[in-house]
Write a protein that holds these residues in place. Structure first.
Motif, PDB file in Angstrom:
ATOM      1  N   ARG A 199       0.820  -1.213   0.000  1.00  0.00           N
ATOM      2  CA  ARG A 199       0.000   0.000   0.000  1.00  0.00           C
ATOM      3  C   ARG A 199       0.853   1.260   0.000  1.00  0.00           C
ATOM      4  O   ARG A 199       0.352   2.343  -0.285  1.00  0.00           O
ATOM      5  CB  ARG A 199      -0.927  -0.005   1.212  1.00  0.00           C
ATOM      6  CG  ARG A 199      -1.982  -1.102   1.198  1.00  0.00           C
ATOM      7  CD  ARG A 199      -2.737  -1.189   2.489  1.00  0.00           C
ATOM      8  NE  ARG A 199      -1.845  -1.509   3.596  1.00  0.00           N
ATOM      9  CZ  ARG A 199      -2.236  -1.617   4.864  1.00  0.00           C
ATOM     10  NH1 ARG A 199      -3.513  -1.427   5.165  1.00  0.00           N
ATOM     11  NH2 ARG A 199      -1.371  -1.910   5.817  1.00  0.00           N
ATOM     12  N   ARG A 200       2.136   1.127   0.347  1.00  0.00           N
ATOM     13  CA  ARG A 200       3.033   2.289   0.380  1.00  0.00           C
ATOM     14  C   ARG A 200       4.120   2.182  -0.678  1.00  0.00           C
ATOM     15  O   ARG A 200       5.136   2.862  -0.590  1.00  0.00           O
ATOM     16  CB  ARG A 200       3.679   2.410   1.762  1.00  0.00           C
ATOM     17  CG  ARG A 200       2.669   2.611   2.896  1.00  0.00           C
ATOM     18  CD  ARG A 200       3.367   2.798   4.216  1.00  0.00           C
ATOM     19  NE  ARG A 200       2.421   3.006   5.317  1.00  0.00           N
ATOM     20  CZ  ARG A 200       2.777   3.219   6.581  1.00  0.00           C
ATOM     21  NH1 ARG A 200       4.063   3.232   6.913  1.00  0.00           N
ATOM     22  NH2 ARG A 200       1.853   3.398   7.508  1.00  0.00           N
ATOM     23  N   ALA A 201       3.923   1.323  -1.689  1.00  0.00           N
ATOM     24  CA  ALA A 201       4.924   1.174  -2.741  1.00  0.00           C
ATOM     25  C   ALA A 201       5.031   2.452  -3.555  1.00  0.00           C
ATOM     26  O   ALA A 201       4.047   3.164  -3.779  1.00  0.00           O
ATOM     27  CB  ALA A 201       4.557   0.003  -3.644  1.00  0.00           C
ATOM     28  N   SER A 202       6.228   2.752  -3.994  1.00  0.00           N
ATOM     29  CA  SER A 202       6.453   3.956  -4.778  1.00  0.00           C
ATOM     30  C   SER A 202       5.863   3.794  -6.177  1.00  0.00           C
ATOM     31  O   SER A 202       5.599   2.679  -6.637  1.00  0.00           O
ATOM     32  CB  SER A 202       7.950   4.249  -4.862  1.00  0.00           C
ATOM     33  OG  SER A 202       8.617   3.178  -5.499  1.00  0.00           O
ATOM     34  N   PHE A 203       5.708   4.906  -6.858  1.00  0.00           N
ATOM     35  CA  PHE A 203       5.102   4.877  -8.192  1.00  0.00           C
ATOM     36  C   PHE A 203       5.931   4.083  -9.194  1.00  0.00           C
ATOM     37  O   PHE A 203       5.367   3.317  -9.988  1.00  0.00           O
ATOM     38  CB  PHE A 203       4.905   6.311  -8.685  1.00  0.00           C
ATOM     39  CG  PHE A 203       4.177   6.389  -9.988  1.00  0.00           C
ATOM     40  CD1 PHE A 203       2.826   6.078 -10.065  1.00  0.00           C
ATOM     41  CD2 PHE A 203       4.837   6.753 -11.148  1.00  0.00           C
ATOM     42  CE1 PHE A 203       2.145   6.141 -11.261  1.00  0.00           C
ATOM     43  CE2 PHE A 203       4.170   6.817 -12.357  1.00  0.00           C
ATOM     44  CZ  PHE A 203       2.815   6.510 -12.406  1.00  0.00           C
ATOM     45  N   PRO A 204       7.268   4.193  -9.198  1.00  0.00           N
ATOM     46  CA  PRO A 204       8.043   3.348 -10.131  1.00  0.00           C
ATOM     47  C   PRO A 204       7.842   1.853  -9.892  1.00  0.00           C
ATOM     48  O   PRO A 204       7.791   1.065 -10.840  1.00  0.00           O
ATOM     49  CB  PRO A 204       9.495   3.763  -9.871  1.00  0.00           C
ATOM     50  CG  PRO A 204       9.394   5.150  -9.346  1.00  0.00           C
ATOM     51  CD  PRO A 204       8.147   5.177  -8.524  1.00  0.00           C
ATOM     52  N   VAL A 205       7.727   1.445  -8.613  1.00  0.00           N
ATOM     53  CA  VAL A 205       7.501   0.035  -8.310  1.00  0.00           C
ATOM     54  C   VAL A 205       6.145  -0.416  -8.853  1.00  0.00           C
ATOM     55  O   VAL A 205       6.001  -1.503  -9.417  1.00  0.00           O
ATOM     56  CB  VAL A 205       7.596  -0.215  -6.791  1.00  0.00           C
ATOM     57  CG1 VAL A 205       7.209  -1.662  -6.466  1.00  0.00           C
ATOM     58  CG2 VAL A 205       8.997   0.082  -6.301  1.00  0.00           C
ATOM     59  N   LEU A 206       5.119   0.427  -8.700  1.00  0.00           N
ATOM     60  CA  LEU A 206       3.810   0.100  -9.243  1.00  0.00           C
ATOM     61  C   LEU A 206       3.846  -0.028 -10.751  1.00  0.00           C
ATOM     62  O   LEU A 206       3.191  -0.901 -11.336  1.00  0.00           O
ATOM     63  CB  LEU A 206       2.795   1.168  -8.824  1.00  0.00           C
ATOM     64  CG  LEU A 206       2.447   1.240  -7.341  1.00  0.00           C
ATOM     65  CD1 LEU A 206       1.482   2.399  -7.086  1.00  0.00           C
ATOM     66  CD2 LEU A 206       1.830  -0.060  -6.857  1.00  0.00           C
ATOM     67  N   LEU A 207       4.616   0.835 -11.408  1.00  0.00           N
ATOM     68  CA  LEU A 207       4.706   0.776 -12.862  1.00  0.00           C
ATOM     69  C   LEU A 207       5.323  -0.543 -13.340  1.00  0.00           C
ATOM     70  O   LEU A 207       4.930  -1.079 -14.381  1.00  0.00           O
ATOM     71  CB  LEU A 207       5.521   1.953 -13.394  1.00  0.00           C
ATOM     72  CG  LEU A 207       4.838   3.311 -13.381  1.00  0.00           C
ATOM     73  CD1 LEU A 207       5.776   4.376 -13.947  1.00  0.00           C
ATOM     74  CD2 LEU A 207       3.546   3.282 -14.177  1.00  0.00           C
ATOM     75  N   VAL A 208       6.296  -1.053 -12.578  1.00  0.00           N
ATOM     76  CA  VAL A 208       6.950  -2.298 -12.967  1.00  0.00           C
ATOM     77  C   VAL A 208       5.928  -3.426 -13.081  1.00  0.00           C
ATOM     78  O   VAL A 208       6.011  -4.280 -13.969  1.00  0.00           O
ATOM     79  CB  VAL A 208       8.053  -2.651 -11.952  1.00  0.00           C
ATOM     80  CG1 VAL A 208       8.589  -4.066 -12.214  1.00  0.00           C
ATOM     81  CG2 VAL A 208       9.189  -1.636 -12.036  1.00  0.00           C
ATOM     82  N   PHE A 209       4.933  -3.431 -12.185  1.00  0.00           N
ATOM     83  CA  PHE A 209       3.931  -4.490 -12.194  1.00  0.00           C
ATOM     84  C   PHE A 209       2.749  -4.172 -13.106  1.00  0.00           C
ATOM     85  O   PHE A 209       2.128  -5.076 -13.657  1.00  0.00           O
ATOM     86  CB  PHE A 209       3.414  -4.739 -10.774  1.00  0.00           C
ATOM     87  CG  PHE A 209       4.451  -5.341  -9.862  1.00  0.00           C
ATOM     88  CD1 PHE A 209       4.669  -6.705  -9.852  1.00  0.00           C
ATOM     89  CD2 PHE A 209       5.208  -4.536  -9.031  1.00  0.00           C
ATOM     90  CE1 PHE A 209       5.617  -7.266  -9.020  1.00  0.00           C
ATOM     91  CE2 PHE A 209       6.163  -5.091  -8.201  1.00  0.00           C
ATOM     92  CZ  PHE A 209       6.376  -6.455  -8.190  1.00  0.00           C
ATOM     93  N   LEU A 210       2.422  -2.886 -13.266  1.00  0.00           N
ATOM     94  CA  LEU A 210       1.239  -2.525 -14.028  1.00  0.00           C
ATOM     95  C   LEU A 210       1.482  -2.447 -15.526  1.00  0.00           C
ATOM     96  O   LEU A 210       0.615  -2.792 -16.318  1.00  0.00           O
ATOM     97  CB  LEU A 210       0.689  -1.184 -13.539  1.00  0.00           C
ATOM     98  CG  LEU A 210       0.013  -1.185 -12.163  1.00  0.00           C
ATOM     99  CD1 LEU A 210      -0.415   0.233 -11.779  1.00  0.00           C
ATOM    100  CD2 LEU A 210      -1.199  -2.098 -12.168  1.00  0.00           C
ATOM    101  N   VAL A 211       2.658  -1.987 -15.931  1.00  0.00           N
ATOM    102  CA  VAL A 211       2.909  -1.746 -17.355  1.00  0.00           C
ATOM    103  C   VAL A 211       2.760  -3.011 -18.194  1.00  0.00           C
ATOM    104  O   VAL A 211       2.096  -2.982 -19.243  1.00  0.00           O
ATOM    105  CB  VAL A 211       4.297  -1.102 -17.550  1.00  0.00           C
ATOM    106  CG1 VAL A 211       4.707  -1.140 -19.017  1.00  0.00           C
ATOM    107  CG2 VAL A 211       4.281   0.342 -17.056  1.00  0.00           C
TER     108      VAL A 211
END
Length: 323
Positions: free
Chosen positions: A32-44
């Motif tokens: 829930r506190r992951a940074s935006f670049p980390v989220l992009l790695v999984f979402l892209v």
């Protein structure tokens, strides 16, 4: 004494460092506190697959519906394809057949699955073998199922006609897939045979999750199977049955494989569905125009979405069952 003081001093020096590292560790370990670049790695990757294989083809189909496409040439025609669609009698026959598939066939699928689940729950002989046998058709491909049932429906040596002749009902024997009056029903029965096992497994799991106290109380009151099924089991299984119906409805609104292999939409358009008609207009009739079938697909996409939303609102349970 000096060594104890050194230990305490070392502890006091390391404590702030650990305290400073703790929030950082929690920040990286807590999704829930992951940074935006980390989220992009999984979402892209997921978003790229979705837009490339689902969203873009859908929007491109809607865009192509406003053109006449012949090879590499595009001629804007506005809403001409949609106007022509209203006057296409074959399209409306396909719509009628698809609605029969979507609204009637799921009832047969779900009811058959429920009956099979009840049979297993009641402890019929050879229940372990029957559970595997009834589920096996789900694992078969549409090609295998279609060929198998084409043999079963064969007029000369098919199992159905041979049984009718053996019982002295030879007058009822017919070419089940060649008769416009029976072809659609025959294909629907085949489809129900394939998916009854899936509905059986879901219904059986739902039945086993029902509160045993309620079922045992009904048995103490000498409640028969018919009354227990009507007043207790089916009402408590209503959410499961409705979800199965909606899933079957969505699948049958786009049915293609079984129809195409068994009848190709015939005879005389008796089993034509919207999906088979789109395929014929796009690739099978050598019209070399992808604009008109794109218009059919775009209209049907909207119809399916609207029908699913409507069914969800109709079947939405106001009284939530808790057990």
């Amino acid at each position: 004494m000096m060594s104890d003081m050194a230990k305490h001093a070392g502890t006091d020096v390391e404590a702030p460092a650990r305290a400073s590292r703790a929030p950082r560790t929690r920040r990286f370990s807590d999704p829930r506190r992951a940074s935006f670049p980390v989220l992009l790695v999984f979402l892209v990757p997921a978003l790229a697959i979705y837009f490339g294989l689902t969203a873009y083809p859908a929007f491109r189909t809607i865009y192509d519906s406003f053109f006449t496409i012949e090879g590499m040439e595009r001629i804007p025609v506005g809403f001409a394809n949609y106007v022509a669609l209203w006057q296409d009698e074959t399209f409306w026959v396909a719509v009628r057949n698809t609605f029969i598939w979507a609204f009637v066939a799921p009832i047969l699928d779900v009811a058959t699955g429920l009956l099979l689940a009840l049979a297993l729950y009641a402890g019929v002989p050879f229940a372990r073998f029957l559970r595997i046998a009834w589920f096996t058709p789900v694992l078969l491909s549409y090609v295998v199922v279609a060929i198998l049932w084409m043999w079963i429906y064969n007029y000369d040596w098919g199992v159905v006609n041979e049984l009718l002749r053996a019982m002295g009902l030879g007058d009822l024997a017919r070419s089940w897939l060649g008769d416009p009056n029976t072809a659609l029903a025959a294909v629907i029965v085949t489809h129900a045979w394939k998916w009854a096992g899936f509905n059986m497994v879901v219904c059986l799991a739902a039945i086993h999750s029902l509160p045993r106290e309620v079922l045992e109380a009904s048995e103490l009151d000498n409640c028969g199977w018919g009354a227990k099924l009507r007043y207790m089991i089916v009402p408590m299984l209503k959410p499961t049955l409705l979800n199965l119906y909606v899933l079957a409805f969505i699948g049958k609104m786009k049915v293609f494989d079984l129809v195409w292999i068994m009848t190709g939409g015939g005879p005389l358009w008796a089993t034509e569905t919207v999906s088979t008609y789109v395929y014929k207009r796009a690739f099978n009739w050598n019209t070399f125009d992808l604009g008109y079938p794109s218009a059919i697909a775009a209209v049907w996409f909207g119809v399916v979405c609207a029908a699913v939303i409507l069914l969800n609102k109709i079947f939405k349970s106001k009284d939530r069952l808790e057990y």
